[in-house]
Design a protein around this motif. Structure first.
Motif, short mmCIF file in Angstrom:
data_model
loop_
_atom_site.label_atom_id
_atom_site.label_comp_id
_atom_site.label_asym_id
_atom_site.label_seq_id
_atom_site.Cartn_x
_atom_site.Cartn_y
_atom_site.Cartn_z
N GLN A 1 -37.71 47.38 -43.91
CA GLN A 1 -36.62 47.53 -42.92
C GLN A 1 -35.32 46.93 -43.45
OE1 GLN A 1 -37.34 46.81 -38.81
NE2 GLN A 1 -39.51 47.34 -38.91
N ALA A 2 -35.43 45.74 -44.04
CA ALA A 2 -34.22 45.06 -44.53
C ALA A 2 -33.59 45.86 -45.67
CB ALA A 2 -34.58 43.65 -44.99
N VAL A 3 -34.44 46.34 -46.58
CA VAL A 3 -33.91 47.07 -47.74
C VAL A 3 -33.31 48.41 -47.29
CG1 VAL A 3 -34.49 48.14 -49.95
CG2 VAL A 3 -35.47 45.91 -49.36
N MET A 4 -33.98 49.08 -46.36
CA MET A 4 -33.43 50.35 -45.87
C MET A 4 -32.04 50.13 -45.26
SD MET A 4 -35.03 53.16 -46.34
CE MET A 4 -34.00 54.07 -45.22
N LEU A 5 -31.92 49.08 -44.46
CA LEU A 5 -30.61 48.81 -43.83
C LEU A 5 -29.54 48.57 -44.89
CD1 LEU A 5 -31.41 46.53 -40.76
CD2 LEU A 5 -30.02 48.60 -40.74
N ALA A 6 -29.92 47.83 -45.94
CA ALA A 6 -28.94 47.54 -47.00
C ALA A 6 -28.59 48.83 -47.75
CB ALA A 6 -29.51 46.49 -47.95
N VAL A 7 -29.59 49.63 -48.10
CA VAL A 7 -29.32 50.84 -48.90
C VAL A 7 -28.50 51.84 -48.09
CG1 VAL A 7 -30.37 52.79 -50.09
CG2 VAL A 7 -31.37 50.54 -50.35
N ILE B 1 -29.12 44.48 -51.61
CA ILE B 1 -30.56 44.46 -51.31
C ILE B 1 -31.09 43.04 -51.48
CG2 ILE B 1 -32.83 45.20 -52.14
CD1 ILE B 1 -31.54 47.90 -52.84
N ALA B 2 -30.70 42.40 -52.59
CA ALA B 2 -31.20 41.05 -52.86
C ALA B 2 -30.80 40.09 -51.74
CB ALA B 2 -30.66 40.56 -54.20
N ALA B 3 -29.56 40.23 -51.28
CA ALA B 3 -29.10 39.34 -50.20
C ALA B 3 -29.88 39.63 -48.91
CB ALA B 3 -27.60 39.55 -49.97
N ASN C 1 -36.57 60.27 -58.03
CA ASN C 1 -35.18 60.28 -58.48
C ASN C 1 -35.10 59.44 -59.76
OD1 ASN C 1 -32.52 59.46 -58.86
ND2 ASN C 1 -32.07 59.30 -56.68
N PRO C 2 -34.56 59.98 -60.86
CA PRO C 2 -34.58 59.24 -62.13
C PRO C 2 -33.48 58.19 -62.24
CG PRO C 2 -33.48 61.35 -62.42
CD PRO C 2 -33.96 61.32 -60.99
N TYR C 3 -32.57 58.16 -61.26
CA TYR C 3 -31.40 57.28 -61.41
C TYR C 3 -31.62 55.92 -60.76
CZ TYR C 3 -29.20 61.60 -62.84
OH TYR C 3 -28.91 62.76 -63.49
N ASP C 4 -31.08 54.88 -61.39
CA ASP C 4 -31.16 53.53 -60.82
C ASP C 4 -30.09 53.37 -59.74
OD1 ASP C 4 -33.23 52.60 -62.32
OD2 ASP C 4 -31.92 51.94 -63.98
N LEU C 5 -30.26 52.36 -58.93
CA LEU C 5 -29.21 52.00 -57.97
C LEU C 5 -28.19 51.12 -58.68
CD1 LEU C 5 -31.41 51.21 -54.85
CD2 LEU C 5 -29.85 53.15 -55.13
N PRO C 6 -26.90 51.31 -58.40
CA PRO C 6 -25.87 50.48 -59.04
C PRO C 6 -26.03 49.00 -58.65
CG PRO C 6 -24.89 52.28 -57.76
CD PRO C 6 -26.36 52.32 -57.49
N ASP C 7 -25.47 48.12 -59.48
CA ASP C 7 -25.61 46.68 -59.26
C ASP C 7 -25.14 46.24 -57.88
OD1 ASP C 7 -26.84 46.22 -61.60
OD2 ASP C 7 -25.05 45.51 -62.68
N ALA C 8 -24.04 46.85 -57.41
CA ALA C 8 -23.50 46.43 -56.10
C ALA C 8 -24.55 46.66 -55.01
CB ALA C 8 -22.23 47.21 -55.79
N VAL C 9 -25.30 47.76 -55.12
CA VAL C 9 -26.33 48.05 -54.11
C VAL C 9 -27.49 47.09 -54.28
CG1 VAL C 9 -27.78 49.85 -53.11
CG2 VAL C 9 -25.62 50.48 -54.22
N ARG C 10 -27.86 46.82 -55.52
CA ARG C 10 -28.98 45.91 -55.78
C ARG C 10 -28.65 44.50 -55.26
NH1 ARG C 10 -32.00 48.87 -59.85
NH2 ARG C 10 -33.28 47.08 -60.35
N ASP C 11 -27.39 44.10 -55.42
CA ASP C 11 -26.98 42.77 -54.92
C ASP C 11 -27.11 42.72 -53.40
OD1 ASP C 11 -26.49 41.99 -57.50
OD2 ASP C 11 -24.30 42.21 -57.37
#
Ligand SMILES: Cc1ncc(COP(=O)(O)O)c(C=O)c1O
Length: 375
Positions: free
Chosen positions: A259-265, A55-57, A43-53
């Protein structure tokens, strides 16, 4: 007694490693930095900042000192996000690649047949070889469609333990008719694996029937949805099948970060769906533009890529090289399957990437860019 002054003789890889493994080549992972990467159906598209935040948390809150738990929360989230029937059992893999290996390991005694249409996803054949099974490929028709009579004849002749059907198929992009798949399910003496890696780009899914088909399981990955770097795939099917695969699964195959990132995404699944919808919408215009180039044929696709045959003056290898020199990476097949002669597989990219690809191909194939003034 060992008289060698260098000490006891050491085993060499050549003398120790299985002969069939020595004869194989490792799966090629391309190096495509700094260019336009259209070779791996990402997929060529990035994840929006809200999703990245988010994920980071989630990553920050994850204890790396602990082995992964049973993944119950992720099971629930995946079931809900991807419409897995309540009575189907579910198994996670480190990418669907791992699930393919697990299935062959679980089902096949040495020499048992693993059957798939050909060409299809190369890992089906590799998994059979690694696990001492015998891969049998049933050639597609000349126009790259499923050859149902040939499939049924091969099933009768080889009695495969496992049949892999990629729906849509890689690398052709075609989606076999449901009636043909049903005929294969009815004829199969063993397990049929319905591999829906590209389902987000197609109009059909077998997932709602994942619990009720007695001899089938449905496999998916999140790789094509925008999460190829995570390595996460899942398998849904009747509990009697899934329970057996679970015995062979390495106990901690999906790590805590995945697992953590999947749950967040998955809390933002609408973002992934919207990106997939954009790629789907861009597929037909790109296919038409590619088909308008001199000497090209574009195979109908229900996936996020297009298979293009170059039958003009320049063959696929020359076009591939010319694209490469412009840092545009697509997939070539070299001297592989004769049905793919002169074909390139091209992922659907972001609009600017698709435009750059078309401009490069027009230049390479010697066609004037529409709208450009003639010199
Ligand atoms: C048909 C098919 N199945 C499975 C996979 C593997 O996906 P994953 O990235 O989950 O290992 C691919 C990858 O290209 C594929 O084309």
């Amino acid at each position: 007694m060992n008289n060698d002054p260098r000490g006891p003789s050491r085993a060499s890889a050549a003398a120790t490693v299985r002969r069939d493994i020595q004869a194989l080549a490792a799966y090629p992972v391309g190096h495509a930095e700094g260019g336009i990467k259209l070779d791996a159906m990402e997929n060529p598209y990035d994840l929006p900042d809200a999703v990245r935040d988010d994920i980071a948390a989630a990553v920050r809150a994850t204890a790396l000192s602990r082995y992964p738990g049973d993944g119950a929360a992720l099971h629930q989230a995946v079931r809900q996000a991807f419409g897995i029937p309540a009575d189907a059992a579910l198994l996670f893999g480190n990418g669907s690649d791992e699930l393919i290996h697990l299935i062959v390991q679980t089902c096949c005694e040495p020499g048992d047949v693993v059957l798939a249409p050909a060409p299809s996803f190369v890992i089906f054949e590799m998994a059979a070889r690694y696990n001492h099974a015998r891969p049998v490929g049933v050639p597609l028709t000349a126009d790259l469609e499923l050859d149902l009579p040939a499939m049924l004849a091969a099933i009768a002749a080889h009695r495969p333990k496992v049949i892999f059907l990629a729906l849509p198929n890689n690398p052709t992009g075609g989606l076999w008719p449901a009636a043909d798949v049903q005929a294969i399910l009815d004829a199969a003496p063993g397990l049929v694996v319905i591999d829906e890696a590209y389902q987000p780009f197609a109009d059909h899914t077998w997932m709602p029937r994942a619990a009720e088909l007695p001899n089938a399981v449905v496999m998916r990955t999140v790789s094509k949805l925008g999460l190829a770097g995570l390595r996460f795939g899942y398998l849904a099917g009747p509990p009697a099948w899934i329970g057996e695969f679970d015995k062979v699964r390495p106990p901690y195959n999906v790590d805590v970060l995945t697992q953590a990132v999947m749950l967040a995404v998955l809390r933002h699944k609408d973002v992934l769906d919207e990106q997939a919808a954009r790629l789907r919408a861009d597929r037909e215009p790109l296919a038409r533009a590619l088909a308008d180039l001199p000497g090209t044929t574009v195979h109908p696709s229900s996936a996020n890529f297009l298979l293009v045959r170059f039958s003009g003056e320049l063959g696929a290898d020359a076009v591939h090289q010319a694209l490469k020199s412009r840092k545009i990476w697509v997939r070539a097949f070299g001297d592989g399957d004769p049905l793919l002669k002169n074909c390139l597989r091209i992922s659907i990219g972001a609009p600017a990437e698709n435009a750059a690809l078309l401009a490069a191909l027009r230049e390479i194939l010697g066609q004037a860019t529409p709208g450009a003034s003639a010199a």
